[in-house]
Design a protein around this motif. Structure first.
Motif, mmCIF file in Angstrom:
data_model
loop_
_atom_site.group_PDB
_atom_site.id
_atom_site.type_symbol
_atom_site.label_atom_id
_atom_site.label_comp_id
_atom_site.label_asym_id
_atom_site.label_seq_id
_atom_site.Cartn_x
_atom_site.Cartn_y
_atom_site.Cartn_z
ATOM 1 N N ASN A 1 25.427 15.626 -16.599
ATOM 2 C CA ASN A 1 24.789 16.914 -16.365
ATOM 3 C C ASN A 1 23.920 16.791 -15.118
ATOM 4 N N GLY A 2 24.163 17.687 -14.158
ATOM 5 C CA GLY A 2 23.416 17.621 -12.896
ATOM 6 C C GLY A 2 21.908 17.636 -13.106
ATOM 7 N N GLY A 3 21.459 18.256 -14.171
ATOM 8 C CA GLY A 3 20.023 18.374 -14.415
ATOM 9 C C GLY A 3 19.411 17.144 -15.053
ATOM 10 N N SER A 4 20.232 16.215 -15.528
ATOM 11 C CA SER A 4 19.664 15.030 -16.184
ATOM 12 C C SER A 4 20.358 13.759 -15.703
ATOM 13 N N LEU A 5 20.470 13.668 -14.388
ATOM 14 C CA LEU A 5 21.070 12.451 -13.812
ATOM 15 C C LEU A 5 20.145 11.257 -14.018
ATOM 16 N N HIS A 6 20.725 10.085 -14.093
ATOM 17 C CA HIS A 6 19.915 8.860 -14.157
ATOM 18 C C HIS A 6 19.004 8.835 -12.915
ATOM 19 N N PRO A 7 17.683 8.556 -13.100
ATOM 20 C CA PRO A 7 16.748 8.605 -11.964
ATOM 21 C C PRO A 7 17.153 7.696 -10.799
ATOM 22 N N ASP A 8 17.745 6.515 -11.096
ATOM 23 C CA ASP A 8 18.145 5.596 -10.016
ATOM 24 C C ASP A 8 19.216 6.235 -9.138
ATOM 25 N N LEU A 9 20.159 6.899 -9.804
ATOM 26 C CA LEU A 9 21.248 7.552 -9.055
ATOM 27 C C LEU A 9 20.695 8.681 -8.181
#
Ligand code: SF4
Length: 409
Positions: free
Chosen positions: A138-146
């Motif tokens: 989900n674009g709104g909950s991407l892994h912060p590192d990514l």
């Protein structure tokens, strides 16, 4: 190319089974939705699941956010008319509990379950039980590192990378019974992400525009994204994410697939003229009443509501059945041929009754039924058509008069 078919051949994907519903490969494209009840409310969730199935949903997702929800799933799954997917976000234990409950598929959000050991444990358990997983980026909950690595932006590349990273973890335990989604609320972003993903993998793809919003804008946004991809041959299962009763999601999904010729017609396809100066009735109101009267009845016919008998029967001659207004009457026609005349107030009832008859007995039986009324119906329609033409003239919108005035300026 067959008219009505996508210009692009469907992209080849491997097939997985969600319960007894195949997804991918040459399987029909399926419709999904999600219940909005508390999953712990077993009867309420089952009722909504049945309603969704009736509205055209092939697969239903329920949240599994707490242990009571997992317990609810254990009671829901055996009684559900369609396969159940458990939606898992932060707690991998909920995935294990949902598997224990017997769900037919899991949805994992890679941005929310981040520890590799947790991801691999769930994949191993799913593999052992033969249960597929949807990697639901989900674009709104991407892994912060990514997110950071891609310039503090949600990009198609970042979303695809998120899916591929999850796939790599699954690969470590030899699990590939997977479908994937890369949803975003931005239509151009999700379209590009799915295009890139479809080049990178052959897993079935689950399409959707996330948080598309309320009607009607939500349906437009979701359709823009989903239909664009389907027309390119991309997509194996779809979900409309609307801020509305989930029944609307199921109806919209089914209607889109039918409109694109990707699923056989199952319910009424109600067409209606846009109305104009010739209309003899309130077309919007009559069409609304007809839609309400047909509801989710499984009558796979195209039915027309036309505002006037002057042009209606001709313009809707390809419809299986239609009704056109004229001189306080409803002129019923089957495949463009007048079959009966009813009072204007009975138009909707007559439409439903004839549609039910045709659905049960066929078009030939309808013509047979109209044997004694056809000639009269034709005469009446002709008479009312002429009367209306006489009353309004051929140029009901006075276009030619206006053109003359413009020419004199
Ligand atoms: S069917 Fe009649 S009322 Fe409807 S748009 Fe055509 S001309 Fe106008």
């Amino acid at each position: 190319m067959d008219i009505g078919q996508s210009s692009h051949p469907r992209r080849k994907t491997r097939q997985i089974m969600v319960g007894d519903v195949p997804v991918g490969g040459d399987a029909p494209i399926t419709v999904q939705s999600m219940t909005i009840t508390k999953t712990a409310d077993v009867e309420g969730t089952l009722q909504q699941t049945y309603d969704l199935a009736l509205a055209g949903c092939d697969i239903v997702r329920c949240t599994c956010n707490e242990i009571e929800a997992a317990e609810g799933l254990a009671r829901i799954v055996p009684r559900s008319p369609v396969p159940i997917v458990a939606d898992i976000h932060h707690n991998h234990r909920m995935a294990l509990a949902a598997l224990e409950a017997g769900v037919h598929c899991l949805r994992l959000n890679p941005g929310n379950i981040r520890k590799p050991e947790h991801i691999k444990l769930v994949a191993q358990e799913s593999k052992d039980r033969g249960v597929p997983i949807r990697i639901g980026v989900n674009g709104g909950s991407l892994h912060p590192d990514l997110y950071k690595r891609h310039g503090d932006k949600v990009t198609p590349e970042a979303m695809v990378e998120s899916a591929l990273m999850e796939l790599a973890y699954f690969d470590e335990v030899g699990f590939d019974d997977v479908k994937i989604s890369v949803k975003a609320s931005s239509v151009p972003l999700m379209i590009e992400a799915y295009r890139q993903l479809s080049e990178a993998v052959d897993h079935p793809l689950h399409l959707g525009v996330t948080e598309a919003g309320p009607l009607p804008g939500g349906v437009i946004k979701a359709t823009a994204g989903i239909a664009t991809l389907l027309a390119e041959g991309i997509g194996d299962t779809i979900r409309y994410s609307l801020t509305a009763d989930p029944i609307e999601e199921a109806r919209a999904g089914r209607a889109l697939l039918e409109a694109m010729g990707l699923r056989d017609r199952r319910n009424i396809d109600l067409i209606a003229c846009p109305s104009c100066g010739r209309a003899e009735i309130d077309v919007i109101e009559v069409a609304r009443k007809a839609q309400e009267a047909f509801g989710d009845q499984q009558i796979p016919l195209q039915v027309a509501v036309m505002g006037c008998v002057v042009n209606g029967p001709g313009e809707a001659r390809d419809a299986d059945l239609g009704i056109a207004a004229g001189n306080k009457k409803g002129h019923l026609f089957v495949r463009g041929q007048n079959v009966a005349v009813v009072p204007e107030a009975d138009m909707v009832d007559a439409l439903v009754e004839w549609a039910t008859f045709i659905n049960e007995h066929g078009v030939d039986a309808a013509f047979e039924r109209a044997k004694s009324t056809r000639a009269h119906a034709r005469r009446e329609a002709e008479r009312d058509r002429k009367a209306l033409e006489g009353a309004h003239g051929a140029d009901v919108n006075q276009s030619e008069q206006k053109v003359e005035l413009i020419r004199k300026l």
